[in-house]
Design an enzyme around this catalytic site. Structure first.
Site, short mmCIF file in Angstrom:
data_model
loop_
_atom_site.label_atom_id
_atom_site.label_comp_id
_atom_site.label_asym_id
_atom_site.label_seq_id
_atom_site.Cartn_x
_atom_site.Cartn_y
_atom_site.Cartn_z
N CYS A 2 4.59 4.78 11.19
CA CYS A 2 3.39 4.17 11.63
C CYS A 2 2.00 5.28 12.13
O CYS A 2 2.83 6.35 12.51
CB CYS A 2 2.19 2.53 12.42
SG CYS A 2 3.21 1.28 11.98
N ARG A 27 4.08 9.30 7.68
CA ARG A 27 4.82 8.46 8.94
C ARG A 27 4.92 6.76 8.75
O ARG A 27 5.37 6.12 9.32
CB ARG A 27 3.80 8.35 9.99
CG ARG A 27 3.66 9.75 10.82
CD ARG A 27 2.16 9.18 11.41
NE ARG A 27 3.03 9.09 12.66
CZ ARG A 27 3.38 9.21 14.13
NH1 ARG A 27 4.24 10.70 13.79
NH2 ARG A 27 4.68 9.16 15.21
N TRP A 73 4.30 1.24 8.84
CA TRP A 73 5.75 1.33 8.13
C TRP A 73 6.11 -0.08 8.56
O TRP A 73 6.14 -0.36 10.08
CB TRP A 73 6.92 2.26 8.60
CG TRP A 73 7.49 2.37 8.21
CD1 TRP A 73 8.22 2.29 6.98
CD2 TRP A 73 9.36 1.58 8.88
NE1 TRP A 73 9.60 2.54 7.01
CE2 TRP A 73 10.32 1.49 8.29
CE3 TRP A 73 9.46 1.28 10.05
CZ2 TRP A 73 11.15 1.78 8.02
CZ3 TRP A 73 10.53 0.44 10.49
CH2 TRP A 73 11.68 0.67 9.48
N ASN A 98 0.83 2.21 17.18
CA ASN A 98 2.31 2.17 16.51
C ASN A 98 2.83 2.20 17.37
O ASN A 98 2.95 2.18 18.83
CB ASN A 98 1.94 3.62 15.95
CG ASN A 98 3.64 4.71 16.19
OD1 ASN A 98 4.36 4.32 14.98
ND2 ASN A 98 3.33 6.12 16.15
N GLY A 99 4.29 1.50 17.17
CA GLY A 99 5.03 1.22 17.92
C GLY A 99 5.51 -0.53 18.09
O GLY A 99 4.90 -0.92 17.55
N GLU A 482 24.62 16.59 3.88
CA GLU A 482 23.51 16.12 4.02
C GLU A 482 23.41 16.10 2.55
O GLU A 482 21.84 16.03 2.11
CB GLU A 482 23.52 17.61 4.23
CG GLU A 482 21.98 17.88 4.60
CD GLU A 482 20.70 16.80 4.75
OE1 GLU A 482 21.13 16.31 6.07
OE2 GLU A 482 19.64 16.95 4.82
N LYS A 486 20.66 13.89 0.72
CA LYS A 486 19.65 13.90 0.64
C LYS A 486 19.84 13.11 -1.20
O LYS A 486 18.86 12.29 -1.58
CB LYS A 486 19.80 15.40 -0.11
CG LYS A 486 19.05 15.82 1.00
CD LYS A 486 17.84 16.59 1.42
CE LYS A 486 17.29 14.77 2.78
NZ LYS A 486 17.19 15.56 3.42
N GLU A 489 19.28 9.23 -0.59
CA GLU A 489 17.26 8.84 -0.31
C GLU A 489 16.57 8.87 -1.02
O GLU A 489 15.22 8.61 -1.43
CB GLU A 489 16.97 9.82 0.58
CG GLU A 489 17.70 9.90 2.71
CD GLU A 489 16.90 11.37 3.53
OE1 GLU A 489 16.92 10.96 4.57
OE2 GLU A 489 17.52 12.55 2.91
N HIS A 505 43.48 9.94 0.37
CA HIS A 505 43.10 9.01 1.14
C HIS A 505 42.79 8.14 1.21
O HIS A 505 42.36 7.09 1.72
CB HIS A 505 43.40 9.30 2.99
CG HIS A 505 44.60 10.71 3.22
ND1 HIS A 505 45.36 10.00 3.17
CD2 HIS A 505 44.00 11.72 3.66
CE1 HIS A 505 46.79 11.36 3.55
NE2 HIS A 505 45.54 12.49 3.85
N LYS A 604 9.57 8.82 7.99
CA LYS A 604 9.76 10.39 8.44
C LYS A 604 9.73 9.83 10.04
O LYS A 604 11.03 10.55 10.29
CB LYS A 604 8.84 11.29 8.08
CG LYS A 604 9.03 12.40 8.65
CD LYS A 604 8.93 14.11 7.62
CE LYS A 604 9.43 15.28 8.04
NZ LYS A 604 10.91 14.88 7.48
#
Ligand code: G6P
Length: 609
Positions: A2, A27, A73, A98-99, A482, A486, A489, A505, A604
């Site tokens: 947010c 955000r 968000w 926001n929170g 990573e 990527k 995502e 294995h 993000k």
């Protein structure tokens, strides 16, 4: 998660709010909305992106000199228009938030019994009704906000306006970020400085518990106890165009290509020709880093992968035990704390809830020393840590982290060198030699970037796949992790990474012609072992995509596609090998037509648990 922005000015604030929202969209992007005061409250909200809100506002010709806006968000309640902020109470007070308010259910029950009707499923709506409740008694917005926030449990950054106070913007924060932008006869609030750069670079960071009363000409700040306080004004080094797309198609592509510059800037922070100055980690760094007996790194997501690389560097260069742990796990674990083990937190944003709470837990368990490596000055994590290092990646807008990751790696390598020297493991000559190699790094990354056309051709072959495997060994295993992150995502292709030796294995059972296998294959001491692992894949009909170094012996054969990076970069190789994996994910996402910079369901800055 947010983003909030607010403005009080003598001009129409709507364009400022909309531009701010565009810059805060990283955000969260489930819905957006704004309120301006213009003969009463005028509210426009829309599900989806800021562009849709802007189109709606264009049609309605909304304008005003005081306003607040929000990009969401979703946490409590789905991404509907009713749940979009700002939330209002009795058409007179509006709030953006926001929170997360943890006691929202109890407050909701109480407010309902007082006669308030709820129009959304959000936790935020309790804040605005609570402020309205206290406003009835005091007729003073500042007093009402102070009384209301005293009852909130959880995290909040809020902007509040009232139809009865057309030049007054109230801001308050605890746990979530919020800063004030200082203009000339106009002032602003925002979650992040980048939202305000088109209007001002002068910022005041609010501290936990602060409440600010912001007008056209003045700003009054009160601390958690209600005492007037002065918070210093900073001039941001960032410029408005740093958060512009320029000639690139996506921020992610721009940020991938900015890496040579970002790495060079990060190195400039405190590296002389011969040595790394310990002071780059803070005035007490030499003393603290000289006496620690180990390092525990806490981080999330991409930052966690950087932490995993640092395990290899810190143990091999400095001879200190080093362990990286996912912050959301650590925070709830009764780990055995050695007070002299340094707690190192890694975070692009410095506001990831799990990482901040993991640091709090570490301090509670008795760890004496902490260092934050972060890309955002004055962020909560930086302020809560004894030592700090700021990476110089510049604003990172793409949700998938790229340049923040490689600059974190540079910072971690510098830390390993400093620790190595302070603990007698790295000689002056060795340090100089490492630094010479570090200075080559921007050039090597540039050469890796030049492979983009070939990588883009490979990516076309991934677009119709549903799964992919990434393999690496040693410090390149986290790079494989990573690379897989990527890809999943932004292209939504399911990808997993394994240390190549672990393949037999279990994951080998998955290998067939439909499972592309990406191998990070630097010319290091493990290369021959890795080659054996790759043979195991080929023998099962798997198709291999190998990133090798210029100076290693590989030949392209059936089922093995090969691209060559520059010659082996020694311990810095993980940084160089990151770049082609970022490009592979980016181009696979392009082929699939996904929203590269704003992948579904993600945000993000994750400021919730
Ligand atoms: C989110 C982002 C990731 C990031 C992670 C940690 O999940 O989408 O890109 O790696 O948070 O963020 P931080 O700011 O703490 O590095």
């Amino acid at each position: 998660m947010c983003g909030i922005i607010g403005a009080v000015a003598q001009r129409n604030v709507v364009p400022i709010l909309l531009e701010g929202l565009r810059r805060l969209e990283y955000r969260g992007y489930d819905s957006a909305g704004l309120v301006v005061i213009n003969k009463g409250l005028q509210r426009v909200r829309s599900t989806g992106r800021v562009a849709e809100l802007a189109a709606q506002i264009g049609r309605q010709k909304t304008h005003g000199h005081l306003g607040i806006a929000h990009t969401r968000w979703a946490t409590h309640g789905g991404p509907t228009e009713d749940n979009a902020h700002p939330h209002v109470s009795t058409n007179s007070i509006a709030v953006v938030h926001n929170g997360i308010i943890e006691n929202h259910e109890a407050l909701r029950t109480r407010l309902k019994s007082l006669g308030y009707d709820f129009a959304s499923e959000t936790d935020t709506e309790v804040i605005v009704h609570l402020i309205h409740f206290y406003y009835q008694a005091s007729r003073d917005l500042l007093v009402a906000v102070r009384a209301a926030v005293a009852e909130l449990q959880g995290a909040y950054a809020i902007g509040v306006v009232s139809a009865e106070a057309p030049h007054q913007l109230i801001a308050a924060r605890r746990g979530s970020p919020l800063l004030i932008g200082v203009g000339i006869e106009e002032n602003f609030i925002a979650s992040d400085v980048s939202a305000l750069l088109p209007v001002t670079q002068r910022v005041i960071y609010l501290e936990d518990g602060d409440i600010a009363d912001i007008g056209l000409l003045g700003i009054r700040i009160f601390d958690a106890e209600g005492r007037p306080v002065e918070r210093g004004e900073h001039v941001s080094e960032l410029s408005a165009d740093m958060a512009e797309l320029g000639n690139y198609r996506h921020f992610m592509q721009k940020e991938i290509h900015e890496q040579p510059r970002a790495i060079a800037d990060t190195l400039l922070a405190g590296v002389t020709t011969h040595s790394v100055l310990p002071g780059i980690f803070g005035p007490q760094a030499e003393d603290v880093l000289g006496k620690i007996n180990g390092v525990r790194i806490l981080a999330c997501g991409t930052s966690f992968h950087a932490a995993k690389v640092a395990e290899y560097w810190i143990e091999s260069l400095a001879g200190l035990p080093c362990r990286a742990e996912v912050a959301s796990e650590y925070r709830y674990r009764n780990s055995v704390a050695d007070p002299d083990t340094l707690i190192l937190t890694l975070s692009q944003s410095g506001e990831t809830r799990d990482t901040i709470d993991a640091l709090i837990q570490a301090k509670k368990l008795g760890h004496k020393h902490s260092l934050a490596i972060c890309n955002v000055p004055e962020s909560a994590l930086v302020r809560a840590s004894e030592l700090k290092f700021l990476t110089r990646a510049g604003p990172e807008i793409g949700v998938a982290s790229t340049k923040a990751f490689t600059t974190q790696l540079v910072a971690l390598f510098l830390l390993a060198l400093v620790l190595g020297r302070l603990h007698g493991r790295v000689s002056v000559a060795q340090e100089k030699s490492w630094l010479d190699q570090l200075r080559e790094l921007p050039g090597l990354v540039g050469q890796a970037l030049a492979l983009e056309p070939e990588i883009s051709a490979w990516a076309e072959r991934f677009a119709d796949k549903h799964h992919a495997l990434f393999l690496g060994r040693g410090a390149h295993y986290p790079i494989a992790l990573e690379g897989a992150l990527k890809l999943k995502e932004i292209s939504y292709i399911h990808a997993e990474a394994y240390p190549a030796g672990e393949l037999k294995h279990g994951p080998l059972a998955l290998v067939d012609k439909d499972m592309p296998v990406v191998a990070v294959a630097p010319n290091d001491t493990l290369l021959e072992k890795l080659k054996s692992n790759l043979q195991e894949v080929r023998a099962r009909g798997g198709e291999l995509y190998v990133f090798a170094d210029q100076d290693s012996h590989f030949s392209e054969q059936d089922g093995l596609h090969l691209l060559r990076l520059p010659s082996h970069a020694g311990p810095l190789s993980p940084i160089v090998h990151t770049v082609p994996l970022q490009l592979l994910a980016y181009h696979a996402a392009l082929c699939k037509g996904t929203d590269v910079d704003k992948p579904r369901n993600l945000a993000k800055s994750v400021t919730v648990e």
